[in-house]
Design a protein around this motif. Structure first.
Motif, mmCIF file in Angstrom:
data_model
loop_
_atom_site.group_PDB
_atom_site.id
_atom_site.type_symbol
_atom_site.label_atom_id
_atom_site.label_comp_id
_atom_site.label_asym_id
_atom_site.label_seq_id
_atom_site.Cartn_x
_atom_site.Cartn_y
_atom_site.Cartn_z
ATOM 1 N N MET A 201 -45.302 -45.471 -21.212
ATOM 2 C CA MET A 201 -45.526 -44.224 -21.939
ATOM 3 C C MET A 201 -46.685 -44.357 -22.922
ATOM 4 O O MET A 201 -47.518 -43.438 -23.044
ATOM 5 C CB MET A 201 -44.246 -43.823 -22.682
ATOM 6 N N ILE A 202 -46.754 -45.479 -23.622
ATOM 7 C CA ILE A 202 -47.852 -45.717 -24.564
ATOM 8 C C ILE A 202 -49.192 -45.630 -23.846
ATOM 9 O O ILE A 202 -50.121 -44.955 -24.297
ATOM 10 C CB ILE A 202 -47.688 -47.082 -25.251
ATOM 11 N N GLU A 203 -49.300 -46.300 -22.705
ATOM 12 C CA GLU A 203 -50.554 -46.278 -21.947
ATOM 13 C C GLU A 203 -50.916 -44.863 -21.510
ATOM 14 O O GLU A 203 -52.086 -44.460 -21.586
ATOM 15 C CB GLU A 203 -50.440 -47.190 -20.722
ATOM 16 N N LYS A 204 -49.951 -44.094 -21.055
ATOM 17 C CA LYS A 204 -50.217 -42.725 -20.606
ATOM 18 C C LYS A 204 -50.715 -41.858 -21.772
ATOM 19 O O LYS A 204 -51.665 -41.084 -21.614
ATOM 20 C CB LYS A 204 -48.960 -42.117 -19.989
ATOM 21 N N CYS A 205 -50.083 -41.985 -22.929
ATOM 22 C CA CYS A 205 -50.494 -41.200 -24.095
ATOM 23 C C CYS A 205 -51.910 -41.581 -24.539
ATOM 24 O O CYS A 205 -52.730 -40.715 -24.848
ATOM 25 C CB CYS A 205 -49.510 -41.408 -25.244
#
Length: 337
Positions: A201-205
């Motif tokens: 999720m961090i990478e996507k954001c």
């Protein structure tokens, strides 16, 4: 340690083993600016001179900046040396501002330790401090040399801190249909603290933010879309002394409601946004009075005395709307859904 392929203009690493020392040049001098709570937990991993700062907005005060300047002078830092921020978004803001202004700019490395800072404030090159009780009134655009994210930090955060950070994740989900769909399918794993899912999720954001920032570095056009939920959110944060992520979630709720009442957002999509906020367990409704609405008059998105709002048109699409303070209050005073 994974280096993300972002084309951000600086290197972003994500890790889970406190390997930041591998990225540091031993020929350089470093000054750590570290949140007091982080220092209490991780001081054994950090050797070197430190400026310890207060938690939250207490770090974003001119007195903090002066202490950092004093430490830079005492340590004889030159323009080839570095300030390293270790903490949440406020620590990064203060350290970045000091780095950008000391000797007209020295090196800056950001080590965000909260989910909120990892997905938002550590990326994009904005620095800011508060002035006269108003958030982010003085600041610069200044890219870090490195952003190093270690998900091990997240394991010492209370669950409430992770949950409140979801306000910014919801923002990205409203801006990106693909993230909205991913979050809809994976939210339970995020909230149950599955760190591999959280890392994804961090990478996507981050990728969403970098893509927007690369189109508008100085916040004059599409980058303002990243302020979805922030006009009303910042006012709520100041007025009710609530966390930034919680305030952004409530801000998204109210700005979506304004969009619906202006005939921009369909009822079905409004309820999709409300449902996502509710699934994250975040409080959306607060008492909004004229005093709170007047706090929005200081927002940097305002133009010609009108309040600037980023309003959703659909999942994956927003627009900027300018409103008179009186008209906005009239819409907001109607009982919420």
């Amino acid at each position: 340690m994974k280096k993300l392929d972002l084309r951000a203009g600086y290197d972003v690493y994500i890790d889970n083993s406190f390997n930041v020392c591998l990225l540091l040049d031993k020929r350089k001098k470093y000054l750590y600016v570290i949140d007091e709570m982080v220092d209490a937990l991780y001081s054994r991993y950090i050797s070197g001179e430190k400026v310890i700062v207060g938690p939250g907005e207490k770090a974003k005060d001119m007195s903090t900046i002066l202490r950092i300047y004093d430490a830079c002078i005492e340590k004889e830092l030159d323009r080839g040396d570095f300030i390293i921020a270790v903490g949440g978004g406020s620590t990064g803001d203060a350290a970045g501002f000091a780095a950008s202004t000391f000797k007209r700019g020295i090196g800056f490395i950001n080590i965000p330790t909260t989910l909120l800072a990892m997905i938002d404030s550590s990326i994009g090159g904005k620095t800011a401090i508060d002035y006269k009780g108003i958030k982010n009134q003085v600041g610069t655009f200044y890219d870090p040399f490195i952003v190093y994210m270690d998900t091990e930090f997240l394991k010492t955060l209370p669950t409430s801190e992770i949950k409140s950070s979801m306000g910014e994740v919801i923002k990205y989900a409203v801006l990106s249909r693909s993230l909205y769909e991913w979050l809809d399918n994976n939210l339970n794993d995020v909230l149950s603290m599955d760190y591999e899912v959280i890392k994804d999720m961090i990478e996507k954001c981050i990728k969403i933010k970098v893509d927007i920032v690369n189109q508008d570095k100085t916040d004059r056009g599409i980058r303002t879309h990243l302020n979805l939920g922030h006009t009303i959110g910042h006012a709520l944060e100041t007025h009710y002394d609530i966390s930034h992520g919680t305030a952004v979630a409530a801000g998204i709720y109210y700005e979506s409601l304004v969009s619906y009442r202006l005939g921009i957002l369909q009822s079905k999509k409004l309820h999709c946004i409300i449902e996502l906020i509710d699934r994250c367990g975040l409080k959306a409704q607060y008492h909004l009075d004229k005093e709170l609405v007047s706090l929005m008059s200081h927002d940097k998105k305002n133009v010609g005395g009108k309040i600037g709002l980023i309003l959703p048109e659909d999942i994956g699409r927003v627009r900027k709307v300018l409103m008179d303070e009186k008209d906005l209050y009239e819409i907001l005073k109607v009982p919420a859904i």
